[in-house]
Design a protein around this motif. Structure first.
Motif, PDB file in Angstrom:
ATOM      1  N   LEU A  55       0.838  -1.203   0.000  1.00  0.00           N
ATOM      2  CA  LEU A  55       0.000   0.000   0.000  1.00  0.00           C
ATOM      3  C   LEU A  55       0.875   1.257   0.000  1.00  0.00           C
ATOM      4  CD1 LEU A  55      -2.738   1.414   0.302  1.00  0.00           C
ATOM      5  CD2 LEU A  55      -2.509   1.160   2.780  1.00  0.00           C
ATOM      6  N   HIS A  56       1.878   1.271   0.852  1.00  0.00           N
ATOM      7  CA  HIS A  56       2.741   2.443   0.920  1.00  0.00           C
ATOM      8  C   HIS A  56       3.572   2.603  -0.348  1.00  0.00           C
ATOM      9  CE1 HIS A  56       1.655   2.159   5.162  1.00  0.00           C
ATOM     10  NE2 HIS A  56       2.085   3.398   5.307  1.00  0.00           N
ATOM     11  N   ASN A  57       4.014   1.487  -0.904  1.00  0.00           N
ATOM     12  CA  ASN A  57       4.815   1.537  -2.127  1.00  0.00           C
ATOM     13  C   ASN A  57       4.019   2.130  -3.288  1.00  0.00           C
ATOM     14  OD1 ASN A  57       7.336   1.139  -3.141  1.00  0.00           O
ATOM     15  ND2 ASN A  57       7.088  -1.034  -3.565  1.00  0.00           N
ATOM     16  N   GLU A  58       2.729   1.895  -3.294  1.00  0.00           N
ATOM     17  CA  GLU A  58       1.872   2.422  -4.360  1.00  0.00           C
ATOM     18  C   GLU A  58       1.625   3.925  -4.203  1.00  0.00           C
ATOM     19  OE1 GLU A  58      -0.712  -1.697  -5.101  1.00  0.00           O
ATOM     20  OE2 GLU A  58      -1.561  -0.036  -3.930  1.00  0.00           O
ATOM     21  N   LEU A  59       1.826   4.443  -2.992  1.00  0.00           N
ATOM     22  CA  LEU A  59       1.515   5.851  -2.723  1.00  0.00           C
ATOM     23  C   LEU A  59       2.736   6.759  -2.818  1.00  0.00           C
ATOM     24  CD1 LEU A  59      -0.881   5.369   0.340  1.00  0.00           C
ATOM     25  CD2 LEU A  59      -1.510   5.888  -2.022  1.00  0.00           C
ATOM     26  N   VAL A  60       3.922   6.163  -2.846  1.00  0.00           N
ATOM     27  CA  VAL A  60       5.145   6.974  -2.899  1.00  0.00           C
ATOM     28  C   VAL A  60       5.735   6.932  -4.297  1.00  0.00           C
ATOM     29  CG1 VAL A  60       5.651   6.639  -0.458  1.00  0.00           C
ATOM     30  CG2 VAL A  60       6.555   5.016  -2.154  1.00  0.00           C
ATOM     31  N   GLY A  61       6.659   7.869  -4.573  1.00  0.00           N
ATOM     32  CA  GLY A  61       7.142   7.997  -5.936  1.00  0.00           C
ATOM     33  C   GLY A  61       8.490   7.381  -6.232  1.00  0.00           C
ATOM     34  N   GLU A  62       9.268   7.049  -5.204  1.00  0.00           N
ATOM     35  CA  GLU A  62      10.619   6.564  -5.460  1.00  0.00           C
ATOM     36  C   GLU A  62      10.852   5.155  -4.926  1.00  0.00           C
ATOM     37  OE1 GLU A  62      13.540   9.381  -4.180  1.00  0.00           O
ATOM     38  OE2 GLU A  62      12.434  11.085  -4.967  1.00  0.00           O
ATOM     39  N   GLY A  63       9.788   4.374  -4.847  1.00  0.00           N
ATOM     40  CA  GLY A  63       9.944   2.991  -4.407  1.00  0.00           C
ATOM     41  C   GLY A  63      10.499   2.889  -2.986  1.00  0.00           C
ATOM     42  N   CYS A  64      11.367   1.922  -2.781  1.00  0.00           N
ATOM     43  CA  CYS A  64      11.910   1.662  -1.446  1.00  0.00           C
ATOM     44  C   CYS A  64      12.606   2.890  -0.857  1.00  0.00           C
ATOM     45  CB  CYS A  64      12.903   0.504  -1.503  1.00  0.00           C
ATOM     46  SG  CYS A  64      12.210  -1.036  -2.130  1.00  0.00           S
ATOM     47  N   GLU A  65      13.300   3.653  -1.719  1.00  0.00           N
ATOM     48  CA  GLU A  65      14.090   4.782  -1.231  1.00  0.00           C
ATOM     49  C   GLU A  65      13.229   5.949  -0.753  1.00  0.00           C
ATOM     50  OE1 GLU A  65      17.618   6.064  -3.226  1.00  0.00           O
ATOM     51  OE2 GLU A  65      17.880   4.122  -4.212  1.00  0.00           O
ATOM     52  N   SER A  66      11.950   5.907  -1.001  1.00  0.00           N
ATOM     53  CA  SER A  66      11.081   6.960  -0.477  1.00  0.00           C
ATOM     54  C   SER A  66      11.088   6.950   1.051  1.00  0.00           C
ATOM     55  CB  SER A  66       9.641   6.761  -0.990  1.00  0.00           C
ATOM     56  OG  SER A  66       9.586   6.927  -2.386  1.00  0.00           O
ATOM     57  N   CYS A  67      11.164   5.771   1.633  1.00  0.00           N
ATOM     58  CA  CYS A  67      11.171   5.653   3.097  1.00  0.00           C
ATOM     59  C   CYS A  67      12.530   5.173   3.615  1.00  0.00           C
ATOM     60  CB  CYS A  67      10.087   4.684   3.554  1.00  0.00           C
ATOM     61  SG  CYS A  67       8.413   5.208   3.130  1.00  0.00           S
ATOM     62  N   HIS A  68      13.168   4.267   2.876  1.00  0.00           N
ATOM     63  CA  HIS A  68      14.488   3.743   3.271  1.00  0.00           C
ATOM     64  C   HIS A  68      15.526   4.467   2.416  1.00  0.00           C
ATOM     65  CE1 HIS A  68      12.376   0.475   5.385  1.00  0.00           C
ATOM     66  NE2 HIS A  68      11.616   0.367   4.300  1.00  0.00           N
ATOM     67  N   PHE A  69      15.812   5.707   2.774  1.00  0.00           N
ATOM     68  CA  PHE A  69      16.611   6.561   1.887  1.00  0.00           C
ATOM     69  C   PHE A  69      18.064   6.681   2.337  1.00  0.00           C
ATOM     70  CE2 PHE A  69      14.752   9.091   5.249  1.00  0.00           C
ATOM     71  CZ  PHE A  69      15.813   9.866   5.679  1.00  0.00           C
ATOM     72  N   PHE A  70      18.838   7.322   1.475  1.00  0.00           N
ATOM     73  CA  PHE A  70      20.236   7.628   1.788  1.00  0.00           C
ATOM     74  C   PHE A  70      20.339   9.096   2.191  1.00  0.00           C
ATOM     75  CE2 PHE A  70      20.527   3.895  -0.849  1.00  0.00           C
ATOM     76  CZ  PHE A  70      21.538   3.158  -0.244  1.00  0.00           C
ATOM     77  N   ARG A  71      21.098   9.363   3.244  1.00  0.00           N
ATOM     78  CA  ARG A  71      21.298  10.736   3.691  1.00  0.00           C
ATOM     79  C   ARG A  71      22.247  11.453   2.736  1.00  0.00           C
ATOM     80  NH1 ARG A  71      22.283   7.548   8.308  1.00  0.00           N
ATOM     81  NH2 ARG A  71      20.548   7.494   9.792  1.00  0.00           N
ATOM     82  N   GLU A  72      22.379  12.746   2.895  1.00  0.00           N
ATOM     83  CA  GLU A  72      23.242  13.519   2.005  1.00  0.00           C
ATOM     84  C   GLU A  72      24.690  13.074   2.071  1.00  0.00           C
ATOM     85  OE1 GLU A  72      22.749  17.658   2.708  1.00  0.00           O
ATOM     86  OE2 GLU A  72      20.673  17.704   1.978  1.00  0.00           O
ATOM     87  N   ASP A  73      25.116  12.552   3.230  1.00  0.00           N
ATOM     88  CA  ASP A  73      26.508  12.107   3.340  1.00  0.00           C
ATOM     89  C   ASP A  73      26.706  10.687   2.798  1.00  0.00           C
ATOM     90  OD1 ASP A  73      25.285  10.512   5.204  1.00  0.00           O
ATOM     91  OD2 ASP A  73      26.455  11.183   6.918  1.00  0.00           O
ATOM     92  N   GLY A  74      25.653  10.095   2.230  1.00  0.00           N
ATOM     93  CA  GLY A  74      25.755   8.769   1.638  1.00  0.00           C
ATOM     94  C   GLY A  74      25.413   7.627   2.568  1.00  0.00           C
ATOM     95  N   SER A  75      25.254   7.920   3.871  1.00  0.00           N
ATOM     96  CA  SER A  75      24.910   6.852   4.814  1.00  0.00           C
ATOM     97  C   SER A  75      23.447   6.466   4.652  1.00  0.00           C
ATOM     98  CB  SER A  75      25.200   7.286   6.251  1.00  0.00           C
ATOM     99  OG  SER A  75      24.435   8.434   6.583  1.00  0.00           O
ATOM    100  N   TYR A  76      23.142   5.259   5.061  1.00  0.00           N
ATOM    101  CA  TYR A  76      21.799   4.700   4.884  1.00  0.00           C
ATOM    102  C   TYR A  76      20.954   4.945   6.130  1.00  0.00           C
ATOM    103  CZ  TYR A  76      18.208   1.158   4.040  1.00  0.00           C
ATOM    104  OH  TYR A  76      17.014   0.509   3.872  1.00  0.00           O
TER     105      TYR A  76
END
Length: 215
Positions: A55-76
């Protein structure tokens, strides 16, 4: 029957009993090892509430990375923090019991959700999501399976001895696997690296051995 024949019969009967005893013991050992032991080794823990990835995957635009993203410094960033969810869940959305639990027990009092993390590696392991997802272009599914299309969370099973999730060792007590995401053991990392011809030495030091992957 002569004395010699009686002695031969006694030996034969004794051998039959020993063979029967061996077979019964073998079957009992297999049952204990393959059926009972795994049930005793792992305890089952409930997640704070259920979660619908599909359900959440269908509502967000960038797939997994919409919620499980990388920070600006590259860390997860890992498992989403409460601050990421509040924008949509400041108040109860829909009528499900899980949504009500999330908002009333965690959003309203400002408490982080104590999720049980299936893929948490031992503290001695160094693993870089950026190296695998960003640099190598690996799909999340390779290690985590098709969890993005799941509508409910599976039962979390914790090893009573090590404290780690069963997902690290895998469902099969003998360690057999069919898919790349069936286990997350060191052998599985090594198998993939060798198969894909990954540099076996540390990027930083150029040296190999244990400290490439272990702290």
């Amino acid at each position: 029957m002569s004395a010699l024949e009686e002695k031969a019969k006694a030996v034969s009967d004794g051998g039959g009993f020993a063979l029967l005893f061996f077979i019964v013991g073998l079957v009992a050992s297999l049952i204990v090892g393959w059926v009972i032991f795994p049930k005793l080794l792992y305890s089952q823990k409930r997640q704070p509430f259920d979660f619908n990835h599909k359900l959440h995957n269908e509502l967000v635009g960038e797939g997994c990375e919409s919620c499980h993203f990388f920070r600006e410094d590259g860390s997860y960033a890992g498992v989403p923090k409460l601050a990421q969810c509040i924008d949509c869940h400041e108040s109860v959305q829909g009528e499900t019991e899980d949504e009500a639990v999330f908002v009333n027990a965690y959003v309203v009092p400002g408490r982080e959700v104590p999720w049980q993390v299936y893929s948490r590696q031992p503290d001695c392991v160094f693993f870089s999501h950026a190296a695998h997802v960003k640099s190598a272009g690996m799909d999340c599914k390779t290690c985590h399976g098709d969890i993005g299309n799941s509508t409910t969370l599976k039962v979390y099973e914790e090893n009573r001895i090590t404290g780690y999730s069963r997902d690290i060792w895998g469902e099969n007590i003998a360690g057999f696997k069919t898919n790349t995401w069936d286990r997350m053991k060191m052998d599985d990392c090594s198998e993939c690296h060798v198969k894909l011809g990954v540099e076996q030495n540390s990027v930083q030091t150029g040296k190999g051995a244990c400290f490439v992957c272990h702290k």
